[in-house]
Design an enzyme around this catalytic site. Structure first.
Site, PDB file in Angstrom:
ATOM      1  N   ARG A   1       0.859  -1.191   0.000  1.00  0.00           N
ATOM      2  CA  ARG A   1       0.000   0.000   0.000  1.00  0.00           C
ATOM      3  C   ARG A   1       0.892   1.237   0.000  1.00  0.00           C
ATOM      4  NH1 ARG A   1      -2.971   0.966   5.313  1.00  0.00           N
ATOM      5  NH2 ARG A   1      -1.423   2.624   5.487  1.00  0.00           N
TER       6      ARG A   1
ATOM      7  N   HIS B   1      -4.144   4.576   4.309  1.00  0.00           N
ATOM      8  CA  HIS B   1      -5.299   3.682   4.248  1.00  0.00           C
ATOM      9  C   HIS B   1      -6.463   4.412   3.591  1.00  0.00           C
ATOM     10  CE1 HIS B   1      -8.545   1.021   5.202  1.00  0.00           C
ATOM     11  NE2 HIS B   1      -9.124   1.951   5.926  1.00  0.00           N
TER      12      HIS B   1
ATOM     13  N   TYR C   1       2.756   4.697  11.598  1.00  0.00           N
ATOM     14  CA  TYR C   1       3.029   3.263  11.743  1.00  0.00           C
ATOM     15  C   TYR C   1       3.767   2.615  10.568  1.00  0.00           C
ATOM     16  CZ  TYR C   1      -1.282   3.084   9.000  1.00  0.00           C
ATOM     17  OH  TYR C   1      -2.229   3.269   8.031  1.00  0.00           O
TER      18      TYR C   1
HETATM   19  C1  LIG Z   1     -16.343  -5.815   9.407  1.00  0.00           C
HETATM   20  C2  LIG Z   1     -15.479  -4.620   9.424  1.00  0.00           C
HETATM   21  N1  LIG Z   1     -14.654  -4.417  10.473  1.00  0.00           N
HETATM   22  C3  LIG Z   1     -13.890  -3.317  10.535  1.00  0.00           C
HETATM   23  C4  LIG Z   1     -13.927  -2.377   9.546  1.00  0.00           C
HETATM   24  C5  LIG Z   1     -13.068  -1.120   9.633  1.00  0.00           C
HETATM   25  N2  LIG Z   1     -12.003  -1.158   8.615  1.00  0.00           N
HETATM   26  C6  LIG Z   1     -12.165  -0.536   7.432  1.00  0.00           C
HETATM   27  S1  LIG Z   1     -10.925  -0.862   6.395  1.00  0.00           S
HETATM   28  C7  LIG Z   1     -10.108  -1.807   7.522  1.00  0.00           C
HETATM   29  C8  LIG Z   1      -8.827  -2.488   7.123  1.00  0.00           C
HETATM   30  C9  LIG Z   1      -9.017  -3.424   5.976  1.00  0.00           C
HETATM   31  O1  LIG Z   1      -7.818  -3.992   5.588  1.00  0.00           O
HETATM   32  P1  LIG Z   1      -7.712  -4.905   4.309  1.00  0.00           P
HETATM   33  O2  LIG Z   1      -8.836  -5.871   4.252  1.00  0.00           O
HETATM   34  O3  LIG Z   1      -6.344  -5.469   4.285  1.00  0.00           O
HETATM   35  O4  LIG Z   1      -7.937  -3.902   3.084  1.00  0.00           O
HETATM   36  P2  LIG Z   1      -7.056  -2.649   2.665  1.00  0.00           P
HETATM   37  O5  LIG Z   1      -7.676  -1.461   3.325  1.00  0.00           O
HETATM   38  O6  LIG Z   1      -5.681  -2.901   3.100  1.00  0.00           O
HETATM   39  O7  LIG Z   1      -7.193  -2.535   1.197  1.00  0.00           O
HETATM   40  C10 LIG Z   1     -10.827  -1.853   8.718  1.00  0.00           C
HETATM   41  C11 LIG Z   1     -10.401  -2.574   9.911  1.00  0.00           C
HETATM   42  C12 LIG Z   1     -14.800  -2.625   8.463  1.00  0.00           C
HETATM   43  N3  LIG Z   1     -14.907  -1.765   7.445  1.00  0.00           N
HETATM   44  N4  LIG Z   1     -15.560  -3.737   8.426  1.00  0.00           N
END
Ligand SMILES: Cc1ncc(C[n+]2csc(CCOP(=O)(O)OP(=O)(O)O)c2C)c(N)n1
Ligand SMILES: [Mg+2]
Lengths: 334, 332
Positions: free
Chosen positions: A232, A236, A245
């Site tokens: 990434r 985020h 971090y």
């Molecule tokens: C069920 C759920 N729990 C928590 C969140 C909050 N949240 C949004 S994005 C994220 C991280 C997601 O990481 P990843 O699946 O690796 O996708 P990336 O953002 O790295 O593309 C979190 C914890 C959410 N959207 N849905």
């Protein structure tokens, strides 16, 4: 053909450059307060575009998480138009028009994975051609939905491609806190399905993996779990401060492998791309984004739409609420 | 022992952060777990500084697994620890629902108190900040229908401290809901010292004689503003902040409604099955004959929490509360 030819690689690069360029503009629009929270695509272009170019848009579904929409250009211009409405917080941003086989962004992590399995299962029950590809992150793979749906997909031999983009982070959580497994693709073993890891910065490798998974699915052999490893490169989302971090050395190392730069260089070396082309594509991408943004801003919004599409027709409670809403709007106009 | 009466002006977020620090320092059984709560200090910084002070054994960045986060809290409690769980947004408590509703809330009952679910689940929620889907939904009534779970919804920074302290020390499971709009938008004077607000005690934040506005969480803030503006219109409106909906301070509700004879209940959640209905039923049971007009409610609408552009129509605002009060004053 399991490998993209030169023509396809040019189209892949074009889509990647467009995605990267538009993402930059979108970030600025968010900073100006013009659109809502944005999850930048930077670093994910090769994985997303490479995967999508191995699909048949007429028959194959794509179920995105939330980082993918700018990379789905191959599915039609309406994907971007709808995405801009979504970014504005307009209700029409949830409705990607027929016959485009793309679902809107999924905010609830992992929730689309069982949908993908059901959709693929349903398509096979109806003897429809095609497969379903569902995008999800390394973080989302920790949800029960992933494990339950992966297991179900294996049992049903559903024609689905579980496409995990491992970008090393889930907000601030690094992959070693996400799983103790050697890889995300190794989880396929427990589902009794093949799992492959590909370099997600290499669109040809991604293309090949999806091509093979698609072939497997359409010939009735069932699902594949693909892990595309990327980094990434951005925050985020616009609400995140990654300097808290992300180790800067890791980030600089990843920037060296930037998928857009790598493929650009590669195609330039082979005389398949040049700066003029690059400029043309970037300029057009920005114009296209601005046009989509203007169109989205000019899309009328009726207060009534708050109450629309919950059911086909209102309950009597909703009817009361609807008229109360209209009355209050009337007052506001006085 | 000399107690100081010092106070500091804090945002609700700062009050929550400070409370987590002091409770972890006070009781080494307290552990904090959730998504991004460690290194990042939580996506809103509610857990900022905890991992630096208390280490990664007590402040744990979990995988994205709400069911396992809530479910493991049961096991942690069985092991004699005091888990303080963060669900990143209340909408993602759905993933944890079978553990919260089917396990945590029933643990004491089904084991006849052999196991003590001393578990606090913190989660932000609520509208007005243009979040993506599922980040803003007010789900309190869904949880209120689960016996065995306390539900705390502060509206001030001082209460956030006092109630969170009580929640963490409470031997029963507590869902502690933090209004997104209040994190930085609510600031008030918070006692520096240990500060406990008992769970189940409503707060009459404004006295009044003609009508009472009953509310909880961020809607109290709006209700207070409306009540103040009503003074200028010659209407003396009281505001009752429930502070916790389970346990519900039935006496406080009865007392103020009996005194005023008119009431408006304000909630952000959808109307059907919302907690306002429970308040109105309680008024009906306890003090119906003191009413001079039907009790009104101001709610969200019976649709899923909408996208950003429609949010302002959905979330009750001062205008809607104000007109509900006027209507109540006119009727009966
Ligand atoms: C069920 C759920 N729990 C928590 C969140 C909050 N949240 C949004 S994005 C994220 C991280 C997601 O990481 P990843 O699946 O690796 O996708 P990336 O953002 O790295 O593309 C979190 C914890 C959410 N959207 N849905
Ligand atoms: Mg990730």
């Amino acid at each position: 053909m399991p490998k993209p030819d030169d023509k396809q690689l040019q189209m892949i690069l074009e889509d990647m450059v467009i995605a990267r360029t538009q993402a930059g503009r979108l970030w600025n629009l968010q900073r100006q307060g013009q659109v809502g929270t944005i999850a930048p695509i930077d670093g994910h272009e090769a994985a997303i575009v490479g995967a999508v170019h191995a699909l048949e848009t007429e028959s194959d579904w794509v179920l995105p998480q939330y980082r993918e929409p700018l990379g789905l250009r191959r599915y039609g211009a309406e994907v971007l138009d709808t995405f801009m409405l979504y970014n504005l917080g307009h209700p029409a941003g949830g409705h990607i028009p027929e016959p485009i086989k793309v679902a809107p962004s999924q905010i609830s992590l992992g929730a689309s994975i069982p949908h993908a399995v059901g959709l693929a299962w349903g398509m096979s029950l109806k003897d429809e051609p095609g497969v379903v590809l569902v995008f999800f992150g390394d973080g989302a793979s920790s949800e029960g939905d992933f494990y339950e749906a992966g297991n179900l997909a294996g049992v049903l031999k559903a024609p689905v491609i579980l496409f995990c983009i491992n970008n090393q982070w889930a907000i601030s959580t690094p992959t070693h806190l996400q799983t103790a497994a050697d890889s995300f693709s190794s989880k396929a073993e427990a589902f009794g399905i093949p799992g492959v890891t590909v370099d997600g910065n290499d669109p040809a490798a991604v293309y090949e993996a999806v091509f093979n998974a698609r072939k497997r699915a359409t010939s009735g052999k069932g699902p594949t779990l693909i892990e595309a490893t990327v980094y990434r490169l951005g925050a985020h989302t616009t609400a995140d401060d990654p300097t808290r971090y992300v180790p800067s050395d890791d980030l600089s190392a990843a920037q060296e492998k930037d998928p857009v730069h790598t493929l650009t260089q590669d195609l330039k070396n082979r005389n398949l791309w040049n700066d003029t082309k690059q400029n043309e594509v970037e300029t057009a991408a920005l114009e296209r984004l601005d046009e989509a943004f203007e169109r989205a801003k000019n899309t009328p919004l009726l207060p009534n739409s708050l109450m629309d599409h919950c059911f086909v027709s209102d309950t009597s409670r909703q009817l009361r609420q609807r008229s109360m809403l209209m009355d209050s709007m009337g007052n506001a106009n006085e | 022992m000399q107690m100081s009466n010092k106070v500091s002006e804090l945002s609700m977020l700062e009050a929550i952060n400070e409370t987590l620090h002091s409770e972890m320092a006070r009781d080494e059984r307290v552990v904090v777990l959730g998504e991004d709560v460690g290194r990042n200090g939580g996506v809103f910084r509610a857990t900022e500084g905890l991992i630096e002070k208390f280490g990664e054994r007590r402040v744990v960045d979990t995988p994205i697994s709400e069911a396992a986060i809530a479910g493991s809290a049961v096991g942690l409690a069985m092991a004699g620890l005091v888990p303080v769980v963060e669900i990143q947004f209340l909408g993602f408590s759905y993933q944890a629902m079978h553990q919260i509703a089917g396990q945590i809330a029933r643990l004491r009952y089904r084991t006849q108190s052999r196991f003590e679910p001393q578990i606090t689940i913190r989660a932000p929620f609520g509208g007005g900040v243009r979040t993506p889907e599922l980040h803003s939904d007010s789900l309190e009534a869904q949880f209120a229908n689960i016996p065995g779970l306390k539900i705390v919804m502060p509206s001030t920074a001082a209460d956030a401290k006092g109630l969170l302290t009580s929640a963490i020390r409470d031997p029963d499971p507590v869902l502690f809901l933090e209004p997104l709009r209040g994190y930085r938008g609510i600031r008030d004077l918070v006692p520096d010292e240990d500060h406990l607000v008992p769970l189940g005690q409503a707060n009459l934040v404004k006295k009044g004689d003609d009508v009472v506005i009953i509310s909880w969480s961020y809607q109290v803030e709006l209700s207070k503003r409306v009540a103040e503006s009503l003074e200028g219109e010659g209407i003396s409106a009281a505001v009752l902040d429930l502070r916790s909906i389970v346990p519900l301070d039935i006496e406080a509700v009865t007392e103020i409604v009996s005194h005023c004879g008119r009431a408006v209940v304000v909630q952000e959640a959808p109307e059907t099955g919302g907690f306002a209905s429970e308040i109105i039923a309680t008024i009906n049971d306890e003090c119906f004959w003191s009413l001079e007009a039907p009790v009104a409610r101001v709610s969200g609408f019976d649709v899923p929490y909408p996208v950003g552009m429609l949010e302002n129509l959905y979330v009750p605002d001062e205008t809607r509360i104000h007109s509900a009060v006027l209507k109540t004053m006119e009727s009966g």
